[in-house]
Motif scaffolding. Structure first.
Motif, PDB file in Angstrom:
ATOM      1  N   THR A  73      19.120  36.425  68.116  1.00 45.06           N
ATOM      2  CA  THR A  73      18.341  37.117  67.081  1.00 45.06           C
ATOM      3  C   THR A  73      17.300  36.192  66.473  1.00 45.06           C
ATOM      4  O   THR A  73      16.156  36.601  66.239  1.00 45.06           O
ATOM      5  CB  THR A  73      19.278  37.658  65.996  1.00 45.06           C
ATOM      6  N   CYS A  74      17.690  34.949  66.230  1.00 41.22           N
ATOM      7  CA  CYS A  74      16.742  33.975  65.680  1.00 41.22           C
ATOM      8  C   CYS A  74      15.576  33.734  66.638  1.00 41.22           C
ATOM      9  O   CYS A  74      14.428  33.614  66.207  1.00 41.22           O
ATOM     10  CB  CYS A  74      17.444  32.661  65.390  1.00 41.22           C
ATOM     11  N   ALA A  75      15.862  33.668  67.946  1.00 42.58           N
ATOM     12  CA  ALA A  75      14.797  33.443  68.924  1.00 42.58           C
ATOM     13  C   ALA A  75      13.820  34.616  68.955  1.00 42.58           C
ATOM     14  O   ALA A  75      12.602  34.417  69.039  1.00 42.58           O
ATOM     15  CB  ALA A  75      15.394  33.206  70.301  1.00 42.58           C
ATOM     16  N   VAL A  76      14.336  35.828  68.871  1.00 41.56           N
ATOM     17  CA  VAL A  76      13.466  37.006  68.886  1.00 41.56           C
ATOM     18  C   VAL A  76      12.624  37.068  67.612  1.00 41.56           C
ATOM     19  O   VAL A  76      11.414  37.352  67.656  1.00 41.56           O
ATOM     20  CB  VAL A  76      14.308  38.287  69.074  1.00 41.56           C
ATOM     21  N   VAL A  77      13.242  36.780  66.479  1.00 36.46           N
ATOM     22  CA  VAL A  77      12.498  36.792  65.203  1.00 36.46           C
ATOM     23  C   VAL A  77      11.451  35.676  65.198  1.00 36.46           C
ATOM     24  O   VAL A  77      10.340  35.860  64.692  1.00 36.46           O
ATOM     25  CB  VAL A  77      13.477  36.672  64.013  1.00 36.46           C
ATOM     26  N   PHE A  78      11.770  34.538  65.779  1.00 37.22           N
ATOM     27  CA  PHE A  78      10.799  33.452  65.871  1.00 37.22           C
ATOM     28  C   PHE A  78       9.617  33.846  66.769  1.00 37.22           C
ATOM     29  O   PHE A  78       8.473  33.476  66.499  1.00 37.22           O
ATOM     30  CB  PHE A  78      11.464  32.184  66.388  1.00 37.22           C
ATOM     31  N   GLY A  79       9.889  34.626  67.824  1.00 34.62           N
ATOM     32  CA  GLY A  79       8.797  35.150  68.651  1.00 34.62           C
ATOM     33  C   GLY A  79       7.905  36.099  67.872  1.00 34.62           C
ATOM     34  O   GLY A  79       6.672  36.074  68.030  1.00 34.62           O
TER      35      GLY A  79
END
Length: 87
Positions: free
Chosen positions: A34-40
């Protein structure tokens, strides 16, 4: 064609608000995927902000590296990390 400057600050404010929301959300989520997607999403909104400031070359780099390659690398890393403890 001319731009209506009275509407431009509202678009800037909306993009800036989304950047702040994505930054805070990326720091608060515990799930790495989830953090990786939000960072994208954060990188995508930064790309829009650079484009609005007429820094097209910086926006293109942010889109390619920040929203593209980095997100894929973060997702790949998050998928290969094992959990040691349950939260």
């Amino acid at each position: 064609m001319s731009w209506d400057s009275s509407l431009l600050w509202q678009f800037d404010f909306l993009i800036l608000l989304m950047v702040i929301i994505c930054a805070v959300a990326a720091l608060t989520f515990k799930d790495l995927i989830t953090c990786a997607v939000v960072f994208g999403a954060y990188s995508f909104f930064m790309c829009l902000l650079w484009t609005e400031m007429l820094a097209v070359d910086v926006a293109f780099t942010e889109a390619a590296v920040g929203a593209g390659v980095s997100t894929v690398l973060f997702l790949g890393t998050a998928l290969h990390i094992r959990r040691r403890a349950k939260d």
